[in-house]
Design a protein around this motif. Structure first.
Motif, PDB file in Angstrom:
ATOM      1  N   ALA B  42     -51.100  30.397 -12.381  1.00  0.00           N
ATOM      2  CA  ALA B  42     -52.645  30.152 -12.715  1.00  0.00           C
ATOM      3  C   ALA B  42     -53.349  29.262 -11.490  1.00  0.00           C
ATOM      4  O   ALA B  42     -52.641  28.618 -10.429  1.00  0.00           O
ATOM      5  N   ASN B  43     -54.588  29.652 -11.598  1.00  0.00           N
ATOM      6  CA  ASN B  43     -55.349  28.816 -10.560  1.00  0.00           C
ATOM      7  C   ASN B  43     -55.355  27.305 -11.031  1.00  0.00           C
ATOM      8  O   ASN B  43     -55.254  26.707 -11.934  1.00  0.00           O
ATOM      9  N   ILE B  44     -55.151  26.578  -9.598  1.00  0.00           N
ATOM     10  CA  ILE B  44     -55.263  25.115  -9.849  1.00  0.00           C
ATOM     11  C   ILE B  44     -56.156  24.520  -9.076  1.00  0.00           C
ATOM     12  O   ILE B  44     -56.929  25.172  -8.206  1.00  0.00           O
ATOM     13  N   THR B  45     -56.855  23.626 -10.125  1.00  0.00           N
ATOM     14  CA  THR B  45     -57.906  22.885  -9.541  1.00  0.00           C
ATOM     15  C   THR B  45     -57.477  21.515  -8.756  1.00  0.00           C
ATOM     16  O   THR B  45     -56.728  20.655  -9.525  1.00  0.00           O
ATOM     17  N   VAL B  46     -58.156  21.139  -7.800  1.00  0.00           N
ATOM     18  CA  VAL B  46     -57.826  19.688  -7.104  1.00  0.00           C
ATOM     19  C   VAL B  46     -59.138  19.039  -6.874  1.00  0.00           C
ATOM     20  O   VAL B  46     -59.935  19.362  -6.566  1.00  0.00           O
ATOM     21  N   GLN B  47     -59.190  17.854  -7.568  1.00  0.00           N
ATOM     22  CA  GLN B  47     -60.230  16.901  -7.432  1.00  0.00           C
ATOM     23  C   GLN B  47     -59.646  15.830  -6.747  1.00  0.00           C
ATOM     24  O   GLN B  47     -58.788  15.042  -7.010  1.00  0.00           O
ATOM     25  N   VAL B  48     -60.487  15.613  -5.431  1.00  0.00           N
ATOM     26  CA  VAL B  48     -60.221  14.505  -4.662  1.00  0.00           C
ATOM     27  C   VAL B  48     -60.976  13.210  -4.713  1.00  0.00           C
ATOM     28  O   VAL B  48     -62.378  13.366  -4.347  1.00  0.00           O
ATOM     29  N   GLY B  49     -60.250  12.217  -5.285  1.00  0.00           N
ATOM     30  CA  GLY B  49     -61.177  10.864  -5.044  1.00  0.00           C
ATOM     31  C   GLY B  49     -60.849  10.056  -4.092  1.00  0.00           C
ATOM     32  O   GLY B  49     -59.958  10.551  -3.160  1.00  0.00           O
ATOM     33  N   ASP B  50     -61.451   8.811  -3.763  1.00  0.00           N
ATOM     34  CA  ASP B  50     -61.272   8.247  -2.679  1.00  0.00           C
ATOM     35  C   ASP B  50     -59.816   7.505  -2.679  1.00  0.00           C
ATOM     36  O   ASP B  50     -59.192   7.294  -1.505  1.00  0.00           O
ATOM     37  N   ARG B  51     -59.089   7.299  -3.882  1.00  0.00           N
ATOM     38  CA  ARG B  51     -57.974   6.646  -3.962  1.00  0.00           C
ATOM     39  C   ARG B  51     -56.692   7.403  -4.690  1.00  0.00           C
ATOM     40  O   ARG B  51     -55.783   7.042  -4.947  1.00  0.00           O
ATOM     41  N   ALA B  52     -57.371   8.440  -5.159  1.00  0.00           N
ATOM     42  CA  ALA B  52     -56.332   9.385  -6.085  1.00  0.00           C
ATOM     43  C   ALA B  52     -56.789  10.776  -6.411  1.00  0.00           C
ATOM     44  O   ALA B  52     -58.075  11.250  -5.980  1.00  0.00           O
ATOM     45  N   VAL B  53     -55.897  11.725  -6.309  1.00  0.00           N
ATOM     46  CA  VAL B  53     -56.180  13.188  -6.368  1.00  0.00           C
ATOM     47  C   VAL B  53     -55.566  13.349  -7.861  1.00  0.00           C
ATOM     48  O   VAL B  53     -54.533  12.976  -8.477  1.00  0.00           O
ATOM     49  N   LEU B  54     -56.616  14.266  -8.386  1.00  0.00           N
ATOM     50  CA  LEU B  54     -56.386  14.832  -9.802  1.00  0.00           C
ATOM     51  C   LEU B  54     -56.288  16.221  -9.838  1.00  0.00           C
ATOM     52  O   LEU B  54     -56.976  17.098  -8.900  1.00  0.00           O
ATOM     53  N   VAL B  55     -55.215  16.889 -10.293  1.00  0.00           N
ATOM     54  CA  VAL B  55     -54.832  18.305 -10.352  1.00  0.00           C
ATOM     55  C   VAL B  55     -55.072  18.936 -11.783  1.00  0.00           C
ATOM     56  O   VAL B  55     -54.572  18.328 -12.821  1.00  0.00           O
ATOM     57  N   VAL B  56     -55.653  19.769 -11.962  1.00  0.00           N
ATOM     58  CA  VAL B  56     -55.401  20.647 -13.001  1.00  0.00           C
ATOM     59  C   VAL B  56     -54.593  21.766 -12.901  1.00  0.00           C
ATOM     60  O   VAL B  56     -55.071  22.676 -12.070  1.00  0.00           O
ATOM     61  N   ASP B  57     -53.582  21.743 -13.841  1.00  0.00           N
ATOM     62  CA  ASP B  57     -52.465  22.916 -13.776  1.00  0.00           C
ATOM     63  C   ASP B  57     -51.784  22.580 -12.376  1.00  0.00           C
ATOM     64  O   ASP B  57     -52.264  22.368 -11.445  1.00  0.00           O
ATOM     65  N   ALA B  58     -50.363  22.982 -12.579  1.00  0.00           N
ATOM     66  CA  ALA B  58     -49.559  22.644 -11.503  1.00  0.00           C
ATOM     67  C   ALA B  58     -49.055  24.234 -10.971  1.00  0.00           C
ATOM     68  O   ALA B  58     -48.194  24.068  -9.964  1.00  0.00           O
ATOM     69  N   LEU B  74     -56.317  18.548   2.177  1.00  0.00           N
ATOM     70  CA  LEU B  74     -57.341  18.009   1.416  1.00  0.00           C
ATOM     71  C   LEU B  74     -57.398  16.514   1.245  1.00  0.00           C
ATOM     72  O   LEU B  74     -58.469  15.973   1.528  1.00  0.00           O
ATOM     73  N   SER B  75     -56.259  15.662   1.295  1.00  0.00           N
ATOM     74  CA  SER B  75     -56.085  14.295   0.945  1.00  0.00           C
ATOM     75  C   SER B  75     -54.763  13.850   1.057  1.00  0.00           C
ATOM     76  O   SER B  75     -53.948  14.482   0.933  1.00  0.00           O
ATOM     77  N   GLN B  76     -54.833  12.591   1.681  1.00  0.00           N
ATOM     78  CA  GLN B  76     -53.511  11.840   1.702  1.00  0.00           C
ATOM     79  C   GLN B  76     -53.387  10.881   0.477  1.00  0.00           C
ATOM     80  O   GLN B  76     -52.238  10.323   0.536  1.00  0.00           O
ATOM     81  N   ALA B  77     -54.326  10.651  -0.526  1.00  0.00           N
ATOM     82  CA  ALA B  77     -54.261   9.878  -1.544  1.00  0.00           C
ATOM     83  C   ALA B  77     -53.245  10.231  -2.520  1.00  0.00           C
ATOM     84  O   ALA B  77     -52.998  11.612  -2.645  1.00  0.00           O
ATOM     85  N   PRO B  78     -52.574   9.473  -3.296  1.00  0.00           N
ATOM     86  CA  PRO B  78     -51.505   9.806  -3.981  1.00  0.00           C
ATOM     87  C   PRO B  78     -52.183  10.911  -5.301  1.00  0.00           C
ATOM     88  O   PRO B  78     -53.190  10.651  -5.877  1.00  0.00           O
ATOM     89  N   ILE B  79     -51.354  11.624  -5.692  1.00  0.00           N
ATOM     90  CA  ILE B  79     -51.558  12.388  -7.000  1.00  0.00           C
ATOM     91  C   ILE B  79     -51.330  11.444  -8.056  1.00  0.00           C
ATOM     92  O   ILE B  79     -50.253  11.322  -8.716  1.00  0.00           O
ATOM     93  N   ALA B  80     -52.739  11.362  -8.818  1.00  0.00           N
ATOM     94  CA  ALA B  80     -52.331  10.204  -9.746  1.00  0.00           C
ATOM     95  C   ALA B  80     -52.221  11.075 -11.226  1.00  0.00           C
ATOM     96  O   ALA B  80     -51.763  10.592 -12.250  1.00  0.00           O
ATOM     97  N   PHE B  81     -52.956  12.123 -11.389  1.00  0.00           N
ATOM     98  CA  PHE B  81     -53.105  12.934 -12.667  1.00  0.00           C
ATOM     99  C   PHE B  81     -53.095  14.400 -12.633  1.00  0.00           C
ATOM    100  O   PHE B  81     -53.331  14.788 -11.415  1.00  0.00           O
ATOM    101  N   ILE B  82     -52.274  15.028 -13.709  1.00  0.00           N
ATOM    102  CA  ILE B  82     -52.017  16.447 -13.575  1.00  0.00           C
ATOM    103  C   ILE B  82     -52.451  16.717 -15.080  1.00  0.00           C
ATOM    104  O   ILE B  82     -51.864  16.005 -16.062  1.00  0.00           O
ATOM    105  N   VAL B  83     -53.442  17.569 -15.242  1.00  0.00           N
ATOM    106  CA  VAL B  83     -54.216  17.772 -16.411  1.00  0.00           C
ATOM    107  C   VAL B  83     -53.528  19.290 -16.723  1.00  0.00           C
ATOM    108  O   VAL B  83     -53.680  20.240 -16.010  1.00  0.00           O
TER     109      VAL B  83
END
Lengths: 294, 310
Positions: B42-58, B74-83
């Protein structure tokens, strides 16, 4: 010394010639200007419901168009849709064409066009860039690249949003591709467009549009912001259920054309169809026109 | 291999193209802080915050390494959330691998590793089973955090609004709206490559599907000329804007109306199929083979509407 100098001059000449040869070809023809147009020959300004004549459509296109109603334009989400690139030049109001120039080489890197309706603009890239991958966003203008073939500009367009072959519901799928030729003859410009649509066409649809250079012409501004105009239930979608569209024969009846001919199909594009046309039953004359729906 | 592209005002420019021999995860910058990863199920969405990365679907598990590499471009910030937008394997298969590479408790000593995996409670219900029974989905892939009402809001350098359409593709779907970036990740309620998959056995309904599409359309605002503005990342298929999800909603509604009319007239499923209620859309969304055929779509809609009639 003189020999060395001659060799340097010779080498420089070779390099200069090579540099000239390596440069992309300049456009042979200047397309820029304000172009006005006579009304389109297939009445794209004002098409009748149910007029599919002369178009190489299939049954899927026919059903989609039969289900269409002009009430679609009262759905707020559809109000401000511009014409897609394959249809825009056929809309009324003329076209402006202008180039982008590389400031160093003076080469044309892109052509731009805009038409009156909704101010639809497009870009034709001339710098040999590749077309985007299929997962990139599609647009009304699509993604166009151009190449000169002699004095004709050949334009290839992909990534077109779903649009229409004729603004009476005849659809053109987003899987379609568009090939165009911009051909200038002095103050006249001919635009040949070829739509290949694997979903709704059985043969390529070839159309031409003619423009006249008009130095005193200025495009009128056209813009649109969707707004609530007519009350509909949330999520309401305008369409006719199959078999319920009472307007489909209006065009045939009004102009005395066999209904079968107005249903379109590749056969109806060709001159030989006149022989068959003569054998088809004519629709009864209308008692009173039910009015037109646009 | 990772391929990075950037969407620019509906157009696109190639930024980086690497080796093309191996299966690729393609990265498309949508706008703002949001990227779309293609090629891992499935398509994966990645949202890059300053301190954390949020991923939609894995995505699928076998592509997790490439997915993580793509995220790291895209970012070295930790992946904090997967939705998880649904409980389907091609959406959640990479949960464990991607979650393991991230962590939720930022900056605390001795923190537990692993990103927070978020889904609607009904998705967890569908993945799990009562104690002693084999669950349909391995426990490693389950969400770690669930919500059980209509909405869950987070903040990751912009508002992130997770909404639950009640009974669309399934009854455990979620959509994710990135408010400042102006991008919606719609999951499998929107699949512009094929008819919507209505999984009745997992709570999906045709009317819920249409309602879910309308919910997404309601929050989208196009730029002038009905183009761009809010973008929507579908569960599968290309990046779209409002005009395209509206066309899709129109199609689903029209097909629903046609089949509903046939059901009201007392037509059998075979008669409905013979009437070809999807003929005008089959060239775009239909399939004769594969996991979700036109026939299956018509059957699902017919059965749903027939049951509703009773």
């Amino acid at each position: 010394m003189r020999g060395a100098c001659r060799r340097m001059i010779f080498a420089s000449s070779i390099l200069f010639a090579a540099a000239l040869m390596a440069r992309p070809a300049y456009s042979q023809v200047d397309l820029s200007g304000e172009w006005s147009q006579p009304p389109a020959p297939d009445n794209t300004m004002d098409p009748y419901i149910g007029d599919y004549a002369g178009l190489p459509i299939n049954d899927a296109a026919r059903l989609r168009a039969d289900s269409w109603t002009a009430e679609k334009w009262t759905q707020e989400e559809h109000e401000c849709e511009p014409h897609p690139a394959d249809y825009a030049p056929r809309s009324p109001g003329g076209m402006r064409i202008w180039p982008d120039l590389d400031p160093l080489t003076q080469e044309i890197t892109a052509w731009h066009t805009t038409v009156y309706w909704m101010g639809a603009q497009r870009t034709i890239y001339m710098d040999n860039r590749p077309h985007p991958p299929d997962y990139a966003a599609y647009t009304w203008a699509g993604f166009s690249t151009g190449k000169w073939e002699g004095d004709k500009l050949r334009v290839t367009t992909t990534h077109l949003k779903e649009g229409w072959l004729r603004r009476n519901g005849l659809p053109r799928a987003d899987k379609a591709t568009l090939t165009e030729f911009f051909i200038r003859h002095g103050d006249f410009l001919t635009l040949v467009s070829i739509v290949k649509d694997p979903v709704y066409l059985t043969e390529p649809l070839v159309r031409t549009e003619h423009f006249v250079l008009n130095l005193g012409y200025a495009l009128s501004p056209s813009s649109c912001i969707p707004r609530h105009e007519i009350d509909h239930p949330r999520g309401w979608v305008a369409h006719h259920l199959p078999g319920t569209n009472e307007w489909l024969t209006e065009f045939a009846t009004k102009y005395g054309i066999p209904v079968e001919a107005t249903r379109g199909g590749a056969e109806t594009m060709y001159p030989e169809y006149q022989l068959k046309l003569a054998t088809l039953p004519m629709p009864p004359k209308p008692k009173e026109s039910p009015g037109r729906t646009k | 291999m990772v391929v990075v592209l950037a969407a620019v005002e509906g157009g696109i420019c190639a930024q980086q193209i690497l080796n093309d021999k191996e299966p690729a995860v393609h990265v498309l910058h949508v706008q703002g802080r949001v990227y779309m990863l293609v090629g891992a199920g499935a398509n994966i969405t990645v949202q890059v915050g300053d301190r954390a990365v949020l991923v939609v679907d894995a995505g699928v598990p076998q592509m997790s390494e490439q997915v993580l590499s793509a995220i790291r471009t895209l970012s070295q910030a930790p992946i904090a959330f997967i939705v998880d937008t649904s409980m389907d394997e091609d959406h959640i298969g990479g949960n464990q691998n991607v979650a393991k590479a991230g962590h939720f408790n930022l900056g605390l000593p001795g923190e537990a590793t692993g990103a927070s995996v978020i889904a609607h409670l009904k998705a967890l219900d569908r993945m799990s089973a009562p104690t002693g029974k084999k669950p349909p989905v391995a426990e490693d892939l389950w969400p770690t955090d669930t919500y059980d009402n209509d909405k869950w809001e987070l903040f990751n350098d912009e508002a992130v609004i997770i909404e639950h359409p009640h009974a669309a593709h399934t009854d455990g779907d979620s959509t994710v709206f990135f408010r400042r970036s102006d991008v919606v990740s719609a999951g499998d309620i929107f699949t512009p490559e094929h008819y919507p998959v209505i999984e009745a056995q997992r709570g999906g309904t045709i009317n819920g599907e249409i309602e879910a599409l309308n919910q997404v359309i309601d929050i989208m605002v196009p730029k002038e000329g009905e183009e761009g503005g809010t973008y929507v990342i579908p569960g599968h298929g290309r990046l779209c804007d409002r005009a395209e999800i509206v066309n899709y909603r129109d199609m689903v509604t029209i097909v629903r109306d046609r089949i509903e009319d046939m059901v009201k007239k007392g037509m059998t499923l075979e008669q409905v199929k013979a009437a070809k209620p999807t003929l005008d859309y089959d060239g775009i969304y239909g399939a004769d083979t594969g996991p979700w055929t036109t026939k299956m779509f018509i059957e699902a809609v017919y059965r749903d509407l027939s049951q509703s009639k009773r």
